[in-house]
Write a protein that holds these residues in place. Structure first.
Motif, mmCIF file in Angstrom:
data_model
loop_
_atom_site.group_PDB
_atom_site.id
_atom_site.type_symbol
_atom_site.label_atom_id
_atom_site.label_comp_id
_atom_site.label_asym_id
_atom_site.label_seq_id
_atom_site.Cartn_x
_atom_site.Cartn_y
_atom_site.Cartn_z
ATOM 1 N N THR A 152 -10.311 5.578 -23.287
ATOM 2 C CA THR A 152 -11.110 6.887 -22.363
ATOM 3 C C THR A 152 -10.176 7.373 -21.514
ATOM 4 O O THR A 152 -10.359 8.548 -21.225
ATOM 5 C CB THR A 152 -12.213 6.145 -21.681
ATOM 6 N N GLU A 153 -8.893 6.810 -21.210
ATOM 7 C CA GLU A 153 -7.886 7.471 -20.508
ATOM 8 C C GLU A 153 -6.571 7.123 -20.967
ATOM 9 O O GLU A 153 -6.318 5.853 -21.599
ATOM 10 C CB GLU A 153 -7.732 6.706 -19.015
ATOM 11 N N THR A 154 -5.558 8.158 -21.089
ATOM 12 C CA THR A 154 -4.199 7.923 -21.771
ATOM 13 C C THR A 154 -3.240 8.420 -20.606
ATOM 14 O O THR A 154 -3.535 9.361 -19.788
ATOM 15 C CB THR A 154 -4.274 8.819 -23.189
ATOM 16 N N PHE A 155 -2.042 8.051 -20.957
ATOM 17 C CA PHE A 155 -1.130 8.643 -20.207
ATOM 18 C C PHE A 155 0.210 8.765 -21.348
ATOM 19 O O PHE A 155 0.207 8.259 -22.399
ATOM 20 C CB PHE A 155 -0.476 7.825 -19.234
ATOM 21 N N SER A 156 1.312 9.591 -20.987
ATOM 22 C CA SER A 156 2.506 9.991 -21.490
ATOM 23 C C SER A 156 3.637 8.893 -21.103
ATOM 24 O O SER A 156 4.523 8.452 -22.169
ATOM 25 C CB SER A 156 2.696 11.198 -21.672
ATOM 26 N N THR A 157 3.985 8.684 -20.091
ATOM 27 C CA THR A 157 5.258 8.178 -19.674
ATOM 28 C C THR A 157 4.948 6.987 -18.774
ATOM 29 O O THR A 157 5.426 5.888 -18.812
ATOM 30 C CB THR A 157 6.392 8.978 -19.216
ATOM 31 N N HIS A 158 4.233 7.370 -17.573
ATOM 32 C CA HIS A 158 3.812 6.447 -16.235
ATOM 33 C C HIS A 158 2.645 6.624 -15.875
ATOM 34 O O HIS A 158 2.442 7.522 -15.563
ATOM 35 C CB HIS A 158 5.191 6.270 -15.504
ATOM 36 N N GLU A 159 2.073 5.617 -15.652
ATOM 37 C CA GLU A 159 0.804 5.617 -14.896
ATOM 38 C C GLU A 159 0.756 4.154 -14.115
ATOM 39 O O GLU A 159 1.177 3.114 -14.520
ATOM 40 C CB GLU A 159 -0.562 5.485 -15.722
ATOM 41 N N THR A 160 0.139 4.403 -12.867
ATOM 42 C CA THR A 160 -0.064 3.141 -12.037
ATOM 43 C C THR A 160 -1.662 3.200 -11.832
ATOM 44 O O THR A 160 -2.167 3.926 -11.192
ATOM 45 C CB THR A 160 0.624 3.166 -10.627
ATOM 46 N N LEU A 161 -2.022 1.962 -12.150
ATOM 47 C CA LEU A 161 -3.360 1.658 -12.080
ATOM 48 C C LEU A 161 -3.601 0.641 -10.775
ATOM 49 O O LEU A 161 -2.845 -0.371 -10.703
ATOM 50 C CB LEU A 161 -3.880 0.613 -13.301
ATOM 51 N N ASP A 162 -4.475 1.164 -9.833
ATOM 52 C CA ASP A 162 -4.671 0.602 -8.619
ATOM 53 C C ASP A 162 -6.138 0.284 -8.658
ATOM 54 O O ASP A 162 -7.123 1.220 -8.714
ATOM 55 C CB ASP A 162 -4.239 1.643 -7.547
ATOM 56 N N VAL A 163 -6.497 -1.190 -8.718
ATOM 57 C CA VAL A 163 -7.806 -1.577 -8.564
ATOM 58 C C VAL A 163 -7.873 -2.617 -7.357
ATOM 59 O O VAL A 163 -7.333 -3.640 -7.426
ATOM 60 C CB VAL A 163 -8.215 -2.508 -9.983
ATOM 61 N N ASN A 164 -8.566 -2.116 -6.591
ATOM 62 C CA ASN A 164 -8.729 -2.887 -5.294
ATOM 63 C C ASN A 164 -7.260 -3.353 -4.463
ATOM 64 O O ASN A 164 -7.402 -4.533 -4.129
ATOM 65 C CB ASN A 164 -9.569 -4.117 -5.354
ATOM 66 N N GLY A 165 -6.650 -2.469 -4.490
ATOM 67 C CA GLY A 165 -5.165 -2.600 -4.101
ATOM 68 C C GLY A 165 -4.376 -3.524 -4.844
ATOM 69 O O GLY A 165 -3.190 -3.650 -4.777
ATOM 70 N N VAL A 166 -4.730 -3.727 -5.868
ATOM 71 C CA VAL A 166 -3.696 -4.529 -6.887
ATOM 72 C C VAL A 166 -3.226 -3.591 -7.986
ATOM 73 O O VAL A 166 -3.874 -2.765 -8.748
ATOM 74 C CB VAL A 166 -4.533 -5.595 -7.763
#
Length: 350
Positions: A152-166
């Motif tokens: 449902t979501e994509t990226f090409s080179t870099h992405e930071t996933l932030d879930v509840n500060g993690v």
């Protein structure tokens, strides 16, 4: 029961002779070092079919004894990286064993079904994240078992996933095992998921882990070591890895590459032509490659490494798999690195 089905009795069931693949037995190879088995014979894995352990501060490792993955508790939902079918619903049991938090995010390391083919079990309300290429592959060629939902979501080179500060870094450094194969790094916990590149304590699986780009796969060993990690989850076999495991795998791979370059330069050309002639071109090439493969395999297995062991004793099943890596890397040197052997220079028009 046929001989083929009896453990420890290799046989040419189909009468193929030289046209078929050889079947070997445990007695043909070195014993597996006890420390390479990792979780395989732990009582909980034998009883439940899986083993789960916390690596560091909410990051958990799960293994079936052959395939592994990781999940991360955030305090407000679980992030799961990969879902191998050979773990299957045992992965759900492992998560429930340590937390009541719902799974909110699923990360695809790459599109290969043996690592992500059970992703569907997390349902439609989960956010599925992948590299652009992984989404393209899952759209064009859906998993025939319906196991891998389109991201449902994509990226090409870099992405930071932030879930509840993690925070979890998703990095794509280029084609390696496959196009779209990413690195997943839990930065605070210093745990890295780098799938199908190294196999801690073991040689990688056949043909450089069935990788699509061998030069990129070899470089990926360097990319792993760029991270400041306490543990690396690799997808195989039955324990998570350390920095020492990653260094050993890189050294083993680089030795195969170096010996393959040597083989291309040293191969005696006229002997192959005199023995086989040109009437069956594929027989000529098969024997040529087999001869070079054996040269590289012997040199690699006998190489004394920095801990005083040779590779045949240091990495589990190196004597099973090195020949496949040697052949694959020899071909890659020709196709991806642009090197030409003395044999080819001798027989090809100049």
């Amino acid at each position: 029961m046929s001989n083929f089905e009896k453990p420890g009795v290799p046989t040419d069931r189909y009468g193929l002779g030289a046209a078929g693949m050889p079947l070997n037995d445990h007695t043909d190879y070195r014993p597996i070092p006890a420390d390479a088995y990792g979780t395989l014979f732990l009582p909980d894995r034998l009883a439940k079919g899986y083993h789960v352990e916390e690596i560091n501060d909410g990051v958990h490792y799960v293994t079936s004894g052959a395939y592994d993955n990781m999940f991360i508790r955030t305090g407000n939902g679980v992030i799961v990286v990969d879902a191998p079918p050979l773990l299957g619903t045992n992965l759900l049991k492992a998560i429930r064993e340590v937390t009541d938090e719902p799974v909110t995010h699923f990360i695809y390391s790459h599109f290969h079904s043996d690592h992500v083919g059970a992703a569907h079990m997390f349902g439609p309300d989960v956010t599925y994240i992948a590299h652009d290429y992984t989404r393209e592959m899952l759209q064009r060629w859906p998993d025939l078992n319906g196991g891998a939902p389109v991201p449902t979501e994509t990226f090409s080179t870099h992405e930071t996933l932030d879930v509840n500060g993690v925070k979890v870094d998703l990095d794509y450094k280029g084609t390696n095992h496959t196009p779209g194969n990413i690195f997943v790094y839990a930065r605070e916990q210093k745990v890295l998921a780098a799938i199908d590149i190294i196999s801690p304590g073991w040689s990688a699986f056949k043909n450089c882990d069935a990788s699509e780009n061998i030069r990129g796969w070899a470089e990926a060993h360097d990319w792993i070591l760029e991270y400041d990690f306490k543990a690396v989850v690799s997808g195989h076999v039955n324990r998570w890895g350390t920095r020492e495991d990653a260094l050993a795998s890189r050294a083993y791979t680089n030795d195969i590459i170096d010996f393959a370059k040597e083989a291309l330069d040293e191969a005696e050309d006229l002997e192959f032509i005199q023995r086989h002639g040109f009437s069956n071109a594929w027989l000529l090439w098969e024997n040529y490659f087999n001869e070079m493969t054996n040269y590289v395999t012997k040199k690699t297995l006998e190489k004394v490494t920095d801990n005083g062991q040779n590779w045949g004793d240091r990495l589990a099943a190196a004597d099973v798999m090195t020949k496949y890596h040697a052949y694959t890397i020899l071909e890659a040197l020709r196709l991806e690195y642009g090197l030409t052997s003395r044999f080819e220079k001798r027989i090809l028009p100049q």
